[in-house]
Design an enzyme around this catalytic site. Sequence first.
Site, PDB file in Angstrom:
ATOM      1  N   PRO A  48       0.812  -1.224   0.000  1.00 37.90           N
ATOM      2  CA  PRO A  48       0.000   0.000   0.000  1.00 37.90           C
ATOM      3  C   PRO A  48       0.847   1.275   0.000  1.00 37.90           C
ATOM      4  O   PRO A  48       0.333   2.358  -0.244  1.00 37.90           O
ATOM      5  CB  PRO A  48      -0.820  -0.114   1.292  1.00 37.90           C
ATOM      6  CG  PRO A  48      -0.115  -1.107   2.139  1.00 37.90           C
ATOM      7  CD  PRO A  48       0.676  -1.996   1.233  1.00 37.90           C
TER       8      PRO A  48
ATOM      9  N   ASP B  14     -13.208   1.408 -23.266  1.00 39.10           N
ATOM     10  CA  ASP B  14     -13.036   1.204 -21.824  1.00 39.10           C
ATOM     11  C   ASP B  14     -13.063   2.490 -21.028  1.00 39.10           C
ATOM     12  O   ASP B  14     -12.558   3.500 -21.465  1.00 39.10           O
ATOM     13  CB  ASP B  14     -11.644   0.607 -21.548  1.00 39.10           C
ATOM     14  CG  ASP B  14     -11.641  -0.890 -21.651  1.00 39.10           C
ATOM     15  OD1 ASP B  14     -12.715  -1.464 -21.836  1.00 39.10           O
ATOM     16  OD2 ASP B  14     -10.548  -1.470 -21.542  1.00 39.10           O
TER      17      ASP B  14
ATOM     18  N   GLU C 189       2.313  -7.799   8.858  1.00 45.78           N
ATOM     19  CA  GLU C 189       2.314  -6.350   9.086  1.00 45.78           C
ATOM     20  C   GLU C 189       3.280  -5.621   8.163  1.00 45.78           C
ATOM     21  O   GLU C 189       3.319  -4.413   8.128  1.00 45.78           O
ATOM     22  CB  GLU C 189       2.657  -6.045  10.550  1.00 45.78           C
ATOM     23  CG  GLU C 189       1.593  -6.491  11.529  1.00 45.78           C
ATOM     24  CD  GLU C 189       0.199  -5.987  11.180  1.00 45.78           C
ATOM     25  OE1 GLU C 189       0.062  -4.786  10.885  1.00 45.78           O
ATOM     26  OE2 GLU C 189      -0.744  -6.796  11.184  1.00 45.78           O
TER      27      GLU C 189
ATOM     28  N   ARG D 261      -6.046  -8.534 -19.973  1.00 50.25           N
ATOM     29  CA  ARG D 261      -6.979  -8.169 -21.055  1.00 50.25           C
ATOM     30  C   ARG D 261      -6.343  -7.232 -22.069  1.00 50.25           C
ATOM     31  O   ARG D 261      -6.889  -7.025 -23.145  1.00 50.25           O
ATOM     32  CB  ARG D 261      -8.280  -7.615 -20.483  1.00 50.25           C
ATOM     33  CG  ARG D 261      -8.152  -6.391 -19.646  1.00 50.25           C
ATOM     34  CD  ARG D 261      -9.423  -6.153 -18.851  1.00 50.25           C
ATOM     35  NE  ARG D 261     -10.568  -5.842 -19.682  1.00 50.25           N
ATOM     36  CZ  ARG D 261     -10.775  -4.687 -20.287  1.00 50.25           C
ATOM     37  NH1 ARG D 261      -9.898  -3.711 -20.163  1.00 50.25           N
ATOM     38  NH2 ARG D 261     -11.842  -4.493 -21.018  1.00 50.25           N
TER      39      ARG D 261
HETATM   40  N1  ADE Z   1      -0.961  -5.066   0.278  1.00 48.90           N
HETATM   41  C1  ADE Z   1      -1.771  -4.626   1.260  1.00 48.90           C
HETATM   42  N2  ADE Z   1      -2.524  -3.612   0.850  1.00 48.90           N
HETATM   43  C2  ADE Z   1      -2.176  -3.371  -0.451  1.00 48.90           C
HETATM   44  C3  ADE Z   1      -2.598  -2.442  -1.432  1.00 48.90           C
HETATM   45  N3  ADE Z   1      -3.521  -1.514  -1.177  1.00 48.90           N
HETATM   46  N4  ADE Z   1      -2.034  -2.494  -2.647  1.00 48.90           N
HETATM   47  C4  ADE Z   1      -1.081  -3.409  -2.907  1.00 48.90           C
HETATM   48  N5  ADE Z   1      -0.638  -4.318  -2.032  1.00 48.90           N
HETATM   49  C5  ADE Z   1      -1.183  -4.308  -0.805  1.00 48.90           C
END
Ligand code: ADE
Length: 255
Positions: free
Chosen positions: A89, A168, A116, A153
Amino acid sequence: MLDVKILTIFPGIFDSFITFGNPAQAIEKHLMGFEAVDLRQFASDRHRTTDDYPYGGGRGMIMKPEPIVKGIRALKAGVDKPRVILTTPQARLFDQSKAEELSQLSSMIIVCGRYEGIDERVRCYVDEEISVGDYVLSGGETAAMVIIDAVSRLVPGVMGSDSHIGGDSFYDGLLEYPQYTRPRVFEGMSVPWVLLEGHHEKIRTWRLKQSLARTFYRRPDLLETKILNEREAEVLGEIRTEMNAGNMEKNHECA
Ligand code: ADE
């Protein structure tokens, strides 16, 4: 041909994923190779440990660097120009232009984070980090599925005709116009008249206006970066005028 390899502690998660939709098509047509590899096979201890406690204390477990780096090296061996991607993330957001870029590659290795976090030193062994959204998933596997789905795709030859891709959402930086199929009237709601008349130029104009209006009302941020051509700028001007007159983006009231 795009070869995709996933490094994960849960390879089984992908079993059903790859038997549906575009990923399945791409694999069946031999346009994409796919393998989910168990990270635990690169762990050296008897218990196949892939995580450990964080130095400095704190919540949860951290993925150890040795199995991941050993796994990356094993998957890279003998592969021409592999792109190593870490799902996290804490990265730039995945979007359609990134999907297009990845669809041109010949090899992609996706490392899925879990727990974590992941030992920071692993970052020195990846080419790129990708987030699929500003939220935290329990692991990178679902993020990898998002990436593979969007990329598969776009691999040339997967979607039969490239014309689908042209309409798209996000192709060209706009949201897609609304679509309808039979019946003509559903629970009192009619299909917009213009789509039933068969006047192709009028349909094109209507669709462009709908695309622009949708983007303007729902994702104005996309219009900040898009370079509009003359026609698009003109139509957007009409939409703004209509908005000031109180007409919002609606084709019909919901029944
Ligand atoms: N791992 C945990 N959350 C994630 C996210 N939002 N994007 C990519 N990998 C992740």
